[in-house]
Each structure stands twice: as C-alpha cells, then as structure tokens.
Design a protein around this motif. Structure first.
Motif, PDB file in Angstrom:
ATOM      1  N   ILE A 120       0.863  -0.951   0.253  1.00  0.00           N
ATOM      2  CA  ILE A 120      -0.343  -0.154  -0.222  1.00  0.00           C
ATOM      3  C   ILE A 120       0.538   1.286  -0.345  1.00  0.00           C
ATOM      4  N   ARG A 121       0.989   2.341  -1.351  1.00  0.00           N
ATOM      5  CA  ARG A 121       1.639   3.480  -1.520  1.00  0.00           C
ATOM      6  C   ARG A 121       0.861   4.706  -1.340  1.00  0.00           C
ATOM      7  N   TYR A 122       0.143   4.756  -0.803  1.00  0.00           N
ATOM      8  CA  TYR A 122      -0.823   5.637  -0.398  1.00  0.00           C
ATOM      9  C   TYR A 122      -1.678   6.664   0.369  1.00  0.00           C
ATOM     10  N   GLY A 123      -2.013   6.654   1.307  1.00  0.00           N
ATOM     11  CA  GLY A 123      -2.490   7.556   2.053  1.00  0.00           C
ATOM     12  C   GLY A 123      -2.258   7.346   3.349  1.00  0.00           C
ATOM     13  N   GLY A 214      -7.874  12.319   8.878  1.00  0.00           N
ATOM     14  CA  GLY A 214      -8.846  11.637   7.456  1.00  0.00           C
ATOM     15  C   GLY A 214      -8.379  12.174   6.004  1.00  0.00           C
ATOM     16  N   PHE A 215      -9.080  13.649   6.425  1.00  0.00           N
ATOM     17  CA  PHE A 215      -9.069  14.167   4.681  1.00  0.00           C
ATOM     18  C   PHE A 215      -7.010  14.365   4.546  1.00  0.00           C
ATOM     19  N   LYS A 216      -6.368  14.721   5.089  1.00  0.00           N
ATOM     20  CA  LYS A 216      -4.566  13.989   4.935  1.00  0.00           C
ATOM     21  C   LYS A 216      -4.490  13.209   4.469  1.00  0.00           C
ATOM     22  N   SER A 217      -4.704  11.921   5.408  1.00  0.00           N
ATOM     23  CA  SER A 217      -4.771  10.537   5.020  1.00  0.00           C
ATOM     24  C   SER A 217      -5.184  10.524   2.885  1.00  0.00           C
ATOM     25  N   GLY A 223      -5.144   8.452  -0.356  1.00  0.00           N
ATOM     26  CA  GLY A 223      -5.843   7.593  -0.007  1.00  0.00           C
ATOM     27  C   GLY A 223      -6.093   6.559  -0.944  1.00  0.00           C
ATOM     28  N   TYR A 224      -7.208   7.556  -2.063  1.00  0.00           N
ATOM     29  CA  TYR A 224      -8.142   7.773  -2.797  1.00  0.00           C
ATOM     30  C   TYR A 224      -7.911   6.388  -3.707  1.00  0.00           C
ATOM     31  N   ARG A 225      -6.345   6.432  -4.283  1.00  0.00           N
ATOM     32  CA  ARG A 225      -5.709   5.225  -5.164  1.00  0.00           C
ATOM     33  C   ARG A 225      -6.037   4.060  -4.795  1.00  0.00           C
ATOM     34  N   TRP A 229      -8.518   0.423   0.976  1.00  0.00           N
ATOM     35  CA  TRP A 229      -8.000   0.435   1.835  1.00  0.00           C
ATOM     36  C   TRP A 229      -7.655   1.487   2.052  1.00  0.00           C
ATOM     37  N   GLY A 230      -7.285   2.476   1.238  1.00  0.00           N
ATOM     38  CA  GLY A 230      -6.892   4.121   1.545  1.00  0.00           C
ATOM     39  C   GLY A 230      -8.354   4.215   2.463  1.00  0.00           C
ATOM     40  N   VAL A 231      -9.505   4.262   2.400  1.00  0.00           N
ATOM     41  CA  VAL A 231     -10.442   3.984   3.531  1.00  0.00           C
ATOM     42  C   VAL A 231     -10.191   4.385   4.797  1.00  0.00           C
TER      43      VAL A 231
END
Length: 259
Positions: A120-123, A214-217, A223-225, A229-231
């Motif tokens: 998991i690269r993002y978030g 949460g917004f930052k993540s 994280g939406y990508r 998992w981003g949620v």
C-alpha cells in the motif's frame, strides 16, 4: 581512509517468528545490536546465533529502550530497523554509499508498507504510518524522547538528502483485524502519555483532528488511490488522536500505567 563502520539496531519484544528474516536483511552491517524488551521467547537465542550483540531488559517507555540500543552501538553510523521490517538489497547498497561520503548527521530512508501481501503506497499519514523515516544517523546525533508511543526526536547536526534507492520493507499489519488491534494498542499507549503530560487536550480539538487527519490521509496523501484500503487508513489515522483522548478522558484509571 577507513570506511565508516555501520551498526544495525533492532528493538523487539517476543519476535522469534519475524526476527530471523530481519537479522538476515541487516547482515551487511559491521555490527548488529538487538535490544529485547521483556522478551520471553527464543528471540535472544536467535539473535546470538547470528553473532549479534544482545541487550535484554524492561523499559516502560519506547524512547528509553531505543536510546539504550543506540548507546550500545559502536559504529560510526546507526541504522534502526524494527523486527517487522526488512532492508532490501538496493537500500543496503544505498546506505553504504551514503555513509561513505555524507557530511550530514542524518538521513531519511524510504519505506514500503505491506498489509498482508499487499503493498500500500498511498494514504499513510500522521502517527499511523509513513513512507519515509529518519533511521540512518551518526551515532550521537539522535535522541528519542521519554514517551510510550511514537516518541519525539531531538537531533544534533543537519539533515542530509533522503536516501532514494531501495526501501525499508515494513510488514506493518497482517490483515484488517491486525490493523485495528494496532490502533487499539497505540491509542492505549498514547492515552498513558497524555495522562502523564497532564494535558490531554479537548474533545473539540480532537474531533477536528479526526477530520483533518482523515482528509490528509485520504486526499493529500492520495489514499483514494488504494480504494477501500485508503478508507481504512483514513479512518485509523483520524481515529488515533481522538480515541487516545477518549481513553484518557473516560477511562483514566485504565491507562495511567499503560505499557
């Protein structure tokens, strides 16, 4: 000119299953130091069998046990690695190349975070995870503060360029349940830190942090990508400070001595 000596430092507690692979990944170092905090499994025997220097003890605060490990290192440079992390071959080469020429006191190294077998690269954001950590430093340049979870750092000297080759492979969680158990464990320890500080904050400020983190993540750290998992990451990232506050506020008797 003599090449700088490198110490690899591992701090662990009852990690006999994951410790062998971690030790193997830092075999390129000139010295390996393993600090075992209240371990009752075979971790000490496993570490000694590889020639590592083993320091055993009991520390309530994460910062204290990490500082004990740094003090036990004799290398010119120290690379900190947790038992659930692996130094890949490219990062090992990059670390050697960096310390051979660096005129700085410390460097960030990249992190690849895995949940189970999924990268998991993002978030990753806040205190719940990161994609870069300040783990490579001159001995004497780094000091951890006296806190239980994610202690702060005090530095001597200047930060150098981030190491960009390879990655510290972090097996951060086994699955979603493991992720939630980590949230519970971290918030227990953070609640104890808040109570010890005498300032636990306010409900309003921590509700705001729930949404801002949460917004930052989810948005700023993309994280939406990662889909669902981003949620999950956004929820855990936002919930960590709020849950820590609620535990300190509503159940102080349970967390005054949390470890």
């Amino acid at each position: 000119m003599t090449a700088p000596r490198l110490s690899a430092l591992i701090v662990a507690r009852n990690e006999q299953e994951r410790l062998p692979d971690c030790l193997a990944s830092v075999a390129f170092a000139d010295e390996v130091v393993v600090v075992l905090d209240r371990s009752t499994d075979a971790s000490a025997e496993i570490a000694r069998a590889t020639g590592a220097k083993v320091v055993e003890g009991a520390w309530e605060l994460e910062g204290e046990r990490r500082n004990t490990g740094i003090a036990a290192c004799t290398g010119d440079w120290v690379l900190e690695v947790d038992a659930d992390e692996r130094v890949d071959a490219a990062l090992a080469r990059a670390v050697r190349a960096t310390i051979a020429t660096s005129t700085f006191a410390w460097h960030q190294v990249p992190v690849d975070n895995y949940v189970g077998g999924r990268l998991i690269r993002y978030g990753w954001a806040g205190s719940f995870g990161t994609t870069s950590v300040p783990r490579l430093f001159l001995r004497g340049a780094k000091k951890w503060r006296a806190q239980r979870v994610h202690p702060g750092l005090d530095w001597t000297g200047k930060e150098g360029p981030k190491v960009t080759e390879g990655a510290l492979v972090h097996l951060v969680d086994r699955d979603i349940s493991d992720m939630l158990r980590r949230l519970d464990k971290y918030s227990n320890a953070k609640a104890a830190d808040l109570l010890a500080s005498g300032n636990i904050g306010s409900l309003a400020s921590n509700v705001r942090r729930f949404f801002s983190r949460g917004f930052k993540s989810y948005v700023s750290r993309k994280g939406y990508r990662e889909g669902g998992w981003g949620v999950l990451l956004a929820l855990c990232t936002g919930a960590f400070p709020l849950l820590s506050y609620l535990k300190a506020k509503l159940e102080p008797e349970k967390h005054g001595g949390a470890r």
